[in-house]
Write a protein that holds these residues in place. Sequence first.
Motif, PDB file in Angstrom:
ATOM      1  N   ASP A  84       0.835  -1.198   0.000  1.00  0.00           N
ATOM      2  CA  ASP A  84       0.000   0.000   0.000  1.00  0.00           C
ATOM      3  C   ASP A  84       0.873   1.252   0.000  1.00  0.00           C
ATOM      4  O   ASP A  84       1.158   1.821   1.054  1.00  0.00           O
ATOM      5  N   PRO A  85       1.328   1.723  -1.165  1.00  0.00           N
ATOM      6  CA  PRO A  85       2.161   2.917  -1.228  1.00  0.00           C
ATOM      7  C   PRO A  85       1.348   4.194  -1.018  1.00  0.00           C
ATOM      8  O   PRO A  85       1.135   4.980  -1.937  1.00  0.00           O
ATOM      9  N   ASP A  86       0.899   4.374   0.196  1.00  0.00           N
ATOM     10  CA  ASP A  86       0.066   5.524   0.549  1.00  0.00           C
ATOM     11  C   ASP A  86       0.906   6.521   1.343  1.00  0.00           C
ATOM     12  O   ASP A  86       1.641   6.139   2.269  1.00  0.00           O
ATOM     13  N   CYS A  87       0.780   7.816   1.037  1.00  0.00           N
ATOM     14  CA  CYS A  87       1.606   8.827   1.695  1.00  0.00           C
ATOM     15  C   CYS A  87       1.242   9.006   3.166  1.00  0.00           C
ATOM     16  O   CYS A  87       1.967   9.654   3.913  1.00  0.00           O
ATOM     17  N   GLY A  88       0.142   8.401   3.611  1.00  0.00           N
ATOM     18  CA  GLY A  88      -0.222   8.452   5.027  1.00  0.00           C
ATOM     19  C   GLY A  88       0.597   7.514   5.880  1.00  0.00           C
ATOM     20  O   GLY A  88       0.574   7.601   7.115  1.00  0.00           O
ATOM     21  N   THR A  89       1.340   6.608   5.268  1.00  0.00           N
ATOM     22  CA  THR A  89       2.209   5.623   5.929  1.00  0.00           C
ATOM     23  C   THR A  89       1.580   5.039   7.200  1.00  0.00           C
ATOM     24  O   THR A  89       0.610   4.304   7.125  1.00  0.00           O
ATOM     25  N   THR A  90       2.120   5.373   8.360  1.00  0.00           N
ATOM     26  CA  THR A  90       1.670   4.746   9.612  1.00  0.00           C
ATOM     27  C   THR A  90       0.175   4.886   9.816  1.00  0.00           C
ATOM     28  O   THR A  90      -0.498   3.934  10.233  1.00  0.00           O
ATOM     29  N   PHE A  91      -0.370   6.059   9.531  1.00  0.00           N
ATOM     30  CA  PHE A  91      -1.816   6.278   9.694  1.00  0.00           C
ATOM     31  C   PHE A  91      -2.610   5.274   8.873  1.00  0.00           C
ATOM     32  O   PHE A  91      -3.511   4.596   9.395  1.00  0.00           O
ATOM     33  N   THR A  92      -2.284   5.176   7.592  1.00  0.00           N
ATOM     34  CA  THR A  92      -3.040   4.297   6.702  1.00  0.00           C
ATOM     35  C   THR A  92      -2.818   2.829   7.040  1.00  0.00           C
ATOM     36  O   THR A  92      -3.767   2.042   7.131  1.00  0.00           O
ATOM     37  N   TRP A  93      -1.572   2.448   7.246  1.00  0.00           N
ATOM     38  CA  TRP A  93      -1.257   1.042   7.470  1.00  0.00           C
ATOM     39  C   TRP A  93      -1.784   0.542   8.806  1.00  0.00           C
ATOM     40  O   TRP A  93      -2.285  -0.580   8.892  1.00  0.00           O
ATOM     41  N   ALA A  94      -1.670   1.340   9.852  1.00  0.00           N
ATOM     42  CA  ALA A  94      -2.186   0.924  11.152  1.00  0.00           C
ATOM     43  C   ALA A  94      -3.709   0.840  11.128  1.00  0.00           C
ATOM     44  O   ALA A  94      -4.307  -0.008  11.800  1.00  0.00           O
ATOM     45  N   THR A  95      -4.348   1.719  10.352  1.00  0.00           N
ATOM     46  CA  THR A  95      -5.802   1.655  10.214  1.00  0.00           C
ATOM     47  C   THR A  95      -6.211   0.371   9.525  1.00  0.00           C
ATOM     48  O   THR A  95      -7.154  -0.316   9.947  1.00  0.00           O
ATOM     49  N   ARG A  96      -5.511   0.022   8.466  1.00  0.00           N
ATOM     50  CA  ARG A  96      -5.839  -1.221   7.755  1.00  0.00           C
ATOM     51  C   ARG A  96      -5.578  -2.447   8.644  1.00  0.00           C
ATOM     52  O   ARG A  96      -6.321  -3.425   8.590  1.00  0.00           O
ATOM     53  N   ALA A  97      -4.526  -2.392   9.437  1.00  0.00           N
ATOM     54  CA  ALA A  97      -4.159  -3.555  10.243  1.00  0.00           C
ATOM     55  C   ALA A  97      -4.983  -3.669  11.523  1.00  0.00           C
ATOM     56  O   ALA A  97      -5.454  -4.751  11.873  1.00  0.00           O
ATOM     57  N   PHE A  98      -5.151  -2.539  12.247  1.00  0.00           N
ATOM     58  CA  PHE A  98      -5.741  -2.591  13.593  1.00  0.00           C
ATOM     59  C   PHE A  98      -7.040  -1.820  13.749  1.00  0.00           C
ATOM     60  O   PHE A  98      -7.713  -1.960  14.775  1.00  0.00           O
ATOM     61  N   GLY A  99      -7.402  -0.982  12.779  1.00  0.00           N
ATOM     62  CA  GLY A  99      -8.636  -0.239  12.897  1.00  0.00           C
ATOM     63  C   GLY A  99      -8.411   1.264  12.988  1.00  0.00           C
ATOM     64  O   GLY A  99      -7.281   1.740  13.165  1.00  0.00           O
ATOM     65  N   PRO A 100      -9.491   2.060  12.875  1.00  0.00           N
ATOM     66  CA  PRO A 100      -9.380   3.518  12.790  1.00  0.00           C
ATOM     67  C   PRO A 100      -8.814   4.201  14.038  1.00  0.00           C
ATOM     68  O   PRO A 100      -8.084   5.184  13.924  1.00  0.00           O
ATOM     69  N   LYS A 101      -9.121   3.722  15.216  1.00  0.00           N
ATOM     70  CA  LYS A 101      -8.617   4.376  16.426  1.00  0.00           C
ATOM     71  C   LYS A 101      -7.093   4.312  16.506  1.00  0.00           C
ATOM     72  O   LYS A 101      -6.425   5.302  16.771  1.00  0.00           O
ATOM     73  N   THR A 102      -6.571   3.118  16.257  1.00  0.00           N
ATOM     74  CA  THR A 102      -5.115   2.945  16.296  1.00  0.00           C
ATOM     75  C   THR A 102      -4.451   3.716  15.166  1.00  0.00           C
ATOM     76  O   THR A 102      -3.408   4.348  15.356  1.00  0.00           O
ATOM     77  N   GLY A 103      -5.062   3.681  13.984  1.00  0.00           N
ATOM     78  CA  GLY A 103      -4.507   4.414  12.853  1.00  0.00           C
ATOM     79  C   GLY A 103      -4.478   5.908  13.103  1.00  0.00           C
ATOM     80  O   GLY A 103      -3.493   6.583  12.775  1.00  0.00           O
TER      81      GLY A 103
END
Length: 521
Positions: A84-103
């Motif tokens: 997922d080459p998204d410029c949000g990096t940690t925000f985007t990836w943590a959201t996909r992995a753990f959900g919106p609160k963590t992201g």
Amino acid sequence: MATSTSSDLQPVEEYKDKGLKGGALGLVSSVVMGVASTAPAYSLAATLFFVVGAVLSKSPSVALLAFVPMLLCSIGYSEMNKADPDCGTTFTWATRAFGPKTGWAGGWAILAADILVMASLAQVAGQYMFLLFNADGIGDNATSIYVLLVGVGWIVAMSYICYRGIEVSAWFQRILLTIEIIMLLVLAVTALVKATGSHPPPTAVQPSFSWLWPFGGGLTLSDFVSGIILMLFIYWGWDTAVSVNEETKDKAKTPGRAAIISTVILLLTYVIVIFGIQAFAGFGSKGIGLANPAHEFDVLSVAGSAIFGSGGFGTFLSRLLILMVLTSASASTQTTILPTARTTLSMAAYKAIPKSFAKIHPRYLTPTTSTIAMGLVSIVLYVILNYIAGGNPIGDAVTAIGLYIAFYYGLTAFSCVWYYRKTLTSSARNLLMQGILPFLGGLIMYAAGIYSLQSDWVATNSLTFWTVPGLRWQIGGIFIIAVVSALVGVLGFIFMRLTAPAFFKKETLTRGTPTLVPDEF
């Protein structure tokens, strides 16, 4: 939209362009962004005194030890960027992995760290501008109104360069970083030659390969942990190479490779420079000794003047060294604005923050509102901190960043493990690169963060403190800044959760959501 899967069982998110200028950066430019963001010269000038104070001659070994979690986390970044080459990096990836609160928490950690460091970067740029022109009376006064004005001017200038386009930013960074790395290596080699020559300075100590070995020397585990935490700040910033992934050629591979290469370049630079400077300057508390508190925030310019000498060419090199630290702080100012603006762009695209932050300039193809807002917030915070307690909160703010660095680097590493959990056992390579190594990196980061949090509570470890009314408890300024920053994030989270709940209800970003185009430009 469902997640697609390649033939080797690697989960890959469907990608759509956000409107940034794709293909603008190659591998070299991406590496430059990653290395320049760490500001090697500025970081060494501001931190080496404290590292030596913690571990003495073992400073080069601490540089090696701190490199390990950085490398492991950069592997996690690389693996997540492939999916997922998204410029949000940690925000985007943590959201996909753990959900919106963590992201959302991961995204806020990036913003908090970047904003907190801006005051220090601007202050150093302001001071070194005057030192460059021998106006030491002004340059030595960190809270001078003239230093403040020049620092604010640097933020404005760097914000404008970021606003004008990623290619302008990359070109500017290549020039600054080339000067910086060359001068650091010249400084280190000259220091080693003079320290081991027939007429070494009285402060010199015989260099030893034992400096690269973390054992011995009578140091405790606590000493090494303190040194490693400080070195984490010195390494911090290479993730900018991944934050500009949507503007990079071969965006799925180049940014991740650039991040890993950046950490290796930083390792070699830091070990060589620290080795050379401490051989020449020694560990005394007088003169140019690295334990002299009079130079705690300015090791490089003081050591550089002694290393290069006062002759004609030596004076030129000494001035060039001051210019190098100035450009280092300036470059880092720019490359701090870049990832922050792209994090807020991504967060706005997925409606985690107001949609105005997702606006893109129609000609320059850069985030408009995000870039301008980052510059303005940085200026306001710099001015406020400059007038509180003699400007000491600026130093505490830099130290407080360590907690946020550990949090979002570690979170990215753990996100990698959890994101790929169903395919980890498909090959030995996947198990190692997507599982074991990132997991170890995340563990080390979180262990360092927890240690830092409990250590920062102590008032004596900070430049400022607050006495709790009626209890006489003295709480360190580092801890207070970290907590206040977190509380501001909580308030922002609550505000968005109440006014724009779509993101938090998993309506805009989940594991299977394609990377979105902003609603409005």
